[in-house]
Design an enzyme around this catalytic site. Sequence first.
Site, PDB file in Angstrom:
ATOM      1  N   GLY A 177      -8.157   8.455   7.197  1.00  0.00           N
ATOM      2  CA  GLY A 177      -7.623   8.244   8.317  1.00  0.00           C
ATOM      3  C   GLY A 177      -9.807   8.793   9.239  1.00  0.00           C
ATOM      4  N   GLY A 184      -9.240   5.882   1.097  1.00  0.00           N
ATOM      5  CA  GLY A 184      -9.711   6.476   2.148  1.00  0.00           C
ATOM      6  C   GLY A 184     -10.753   6.199   2.582  1.00  0.00           C
ATOM      7  N   ASN A 186     -10.475   0.971  -0.210  1.00  0.00           N
ATOM      8  CA  ASN A 186      -9.437   0.469   0.633  1.00  0.00           C
ATOM      9  C   ASN A 186     -10.090   0.747   2.272  1.00  0.00           C
ATOM     10  OD1 ASN A 186      -7.476  -0.540  -1.255  1.00  0.00           O
ATOM     11  ND2 ASN A 186      -6.005   2.092  -0.629  1.00  0.00           N
ATOM     12  N   ASP A 240       2.779   4.721  -5.289  1.00  0.00           N
ATOM     13  CA  ASP A 240       1.961   6.234  -5.217  1.00  0.00           C
ATOM     14  C   ASP A 240       2.781   7.222  -6.001  1.00  0.00           C
ATOM     15  OD1 ASP A 240       0.419   8.423  -4.464  1.00  0.00           O
ATOM     16  OD2 ASP A 240       0.205   7.800  -2.382  1.00  0.00           O
ATOM     17  N   ASP A 293      -8.380   0.836   6.323  1.00  0.00           N
ATOM     18  CA  ASP A 293      -8.043   0.806   7.250  1.00  0.00           C
ATOM     19  C   ASP A 293      -8.465   1.359   8.584  1.00  0.00           C
ATOM     20  OD1 ASP A 293      -5.896   0.274   8.598  1.00  0.00           O
ATOM     21  OD2 ASP A 293      -4.809   1.919   7.912  1.00  0.00           O
ATOM     22  N   ASP A 339       0.636  -1.457  -0.037  1.00  0.00           N
ATOM     23  CA  ASP A 339       0.138   0.127  -0.514  1.00  0.00           C
ATOM     24  C   ASP A 339       1.079   2.079  -0.126  1.00  0.00           C
ATOM     25  OD1 ASP A 339      -2.399   1.297   0.396  1.00  0.00           O
ATOM     26  OD2 ASP A 339      -2.414   1.532   2.244  1.00  0.00           O
ATOM     27  N   HIS A 340       0.449   2.349  -1.265  1.00  0.00           N
ATOM     28  CA  HIS A 340       1.211   3.811  -1.092  1.00  0.00           C
ATOM     29  C   HIS A 340       2.884   3.523  -1.244  1.00  0.00           C
ATOM     30  CE1 HIS A 340      -2.585   5.686  -0.598  1.00  0.00           C
ATOM     31  NE2 HIS A 340      -2.425   5.064   0.132  1.00  0.00           N
TER      32      HIS A 340
HETATM   33  O1  G3H Z   1      -3.454   4.500   3.762  1.00  0.00           O
HETATM   34  C1  G3H Z   1      -2.612   4.638   4.870  1.00  0.00           C
HETATM   35  C2  G3H Z   1      -3.278   3.226   5.575  1.00  0.00           C
HETATM   36  O2  G3H Z   1      -4.105   3.831   6.202  1.00  0.00           O
HETATM   37  C3  G3H Z   1      -2.091   2.869   6.644  1.00  0.00           C
HETATM   38  O3  G3H Z   1      -2.174   3.585   7.411  1.00  0.00           O
HETATM   39  O4  G3H Z   1       0.174   4.267   7.478  1.00  0.00           O
HETATM   40  O5  G3H Z   1      -0.297   4.823   9.537  1.00  0.00           O
HETATM   41  O6  G3H Z   1       0.030   2.385   8.254  1.00  0.00           O
HETATM   42  P1  G3H Z   1      -0.355   4.011   7.663  1.00  0.00           P
HETATM   43  P1  13P Z   2      -9.015   4.367   5.156  1.00  0.00           P
HETATM   44  O1  13P Z   2      -8.322   5.670   6.617  1.00  0.00           O
HETATM   45  O2  13P Z   2     -10.060   5.125   4.773  1.00  0.00           O
HETATM   46  O3  13P Z   2      -9.276   3.636   5.886  1.00  0.00           O
HETATM   47  O4  13P Z   2      -8.002   4.400   3.790  1.00  0.00           O
HETATM   48  C1  13P Z   2      -7.313   3.593   3.722  1.00  0.00           C
HETATM   49  C2  13P Z   2      -6.193   3.549   3.022  1.00  0.00           C
HETATM   50  O5  13P Z   2      -6.720   3.984   2.027  1.00  0.00           O
HETATM   51  C3  13P Z   2      -5.139   2.705   2.457  1.00  0.00           C
HETATM   52  O6  13P Z   2      -4.641   3.195   1.494  1.00  0.00           O
HETATM   53 ZN    ZN Z   3      -4.702   4.873   1.044  1.00  0.00          ZN
END
Ligand code: G3H
Ligand code: 13P
Ligand code: ZN
Length: 334
Positions: free
Chosen positions: A193, A237, A279, A118, A281, A96-97
């Site tokens: 977030g 997000g 996505n 990204d 998280d 991810d990213h």
């Molecule tokens: O896109 C962000 C994800 O929620 C991952 O978050 O970088 O705090 O692990 P993190």
């Molecule tokens: P949220 O913060 O909305 O869960 O998004 C997660 C995300 O995009 C991870 O790449």
């Molecule tokens: Zn993301």
Amino acid sequence: MKKVSYKELGLVNTRKMFAKAVKGGYAIPAFNFNTMEQMQAIVQAAVETKSPVIMQVSKGARKYANPTILRYMAQGAVEYAKELGCKKPQIVLHLDHGDSFETCKSCIDMGFSSVMIDGSSLPFKDNIKLTKKVVAYAHKFDVTVEAELGVLAGVEDEVAAEESHYTKPEEVIEFATKTGCDSLAISIGTSHGAYKFKPEQCTRDKKTGKLIPPPLAFDVLKAIEKKLPGFPIVLHGSSSVPQDEVDTINKFGGKLPDAVGIPEEQLRKAAKSAVCKINIDSDSRLAMTAAVRKYFAENPGHFDPRQYLGPARESMKKMYIHKIVKVLGSNNKL
Ligand code: G3H
Ligand code: 13P
Ligand code: ZN
């Protein structure tokens, strides 16, 4: 670590999965994981609902848990899914990213089946150049690549943006053609977030006092779909920030005033379009935190992590199942 192909680990890439999802009008859940409990809850939810699933790892997760451990956890996830009765698990291990060619390469070499590069904070031409380089390496190993065009509001790991810049539909054909990416993350108003909108961007429900967020830019999504018919689109997000979890956190000593997410009916609508990866998280973090706070408030004398992480895992599993069945529609798609 010795180079290994994800195929030897029983993982799959996103190619067929996305094609099926776009055609079928549903989206694949992409859940982030950092801990064993999250991994277990994701696998249990996917197996019980017969859903394909993307388990994704951020740079922050790699730093927190150790890259090697996370990779072995994903391999363990495949075996665990089989043990739970799933004959042919469809599990993707996704970066991810990804913020550089080197991070993507390192993940591909250690068994990831999909990576995101990204380059959304870079100028258009540099984003193309970097994405193309990652695609060239990844495709040698049949690893699929997600790219991003447009900037989400908030913080994208190291990519900070003051405000959201929607993806420009007039740029997507050139971007997809020149890079050869397999899917494209776009910006249509979601953000990372638990605070996706400022109160001044929302209206407030008079009865509950809760914020009602503005709608996503479905016109932008439609215009992108028109330019790239059938091309897999990704939404980052996309947590909905369930208000019952927020209320539980606040009731038991937390402080998340005016936390607000993307309403689930909007995600449902998006999942029916070319959006084939959603996505999530933050919702997992909220479910876990709410369960742990509640547990400690009710059991102040307990200190065995299994006592409070057990309910947290159950709560996350319930949330994952809800997303799969009621929001994304990826159940019974194995
Ligand atoms: O896109 C962000 C994800 O929620 C991952 O978050 O970088 O705090 O692990 P993190
Ligand atoms: P949220 O913060 O909305 O869960 O998004 C997660 C995300 O995009 C991870 O790449
Ligand atoms: Zn993301």
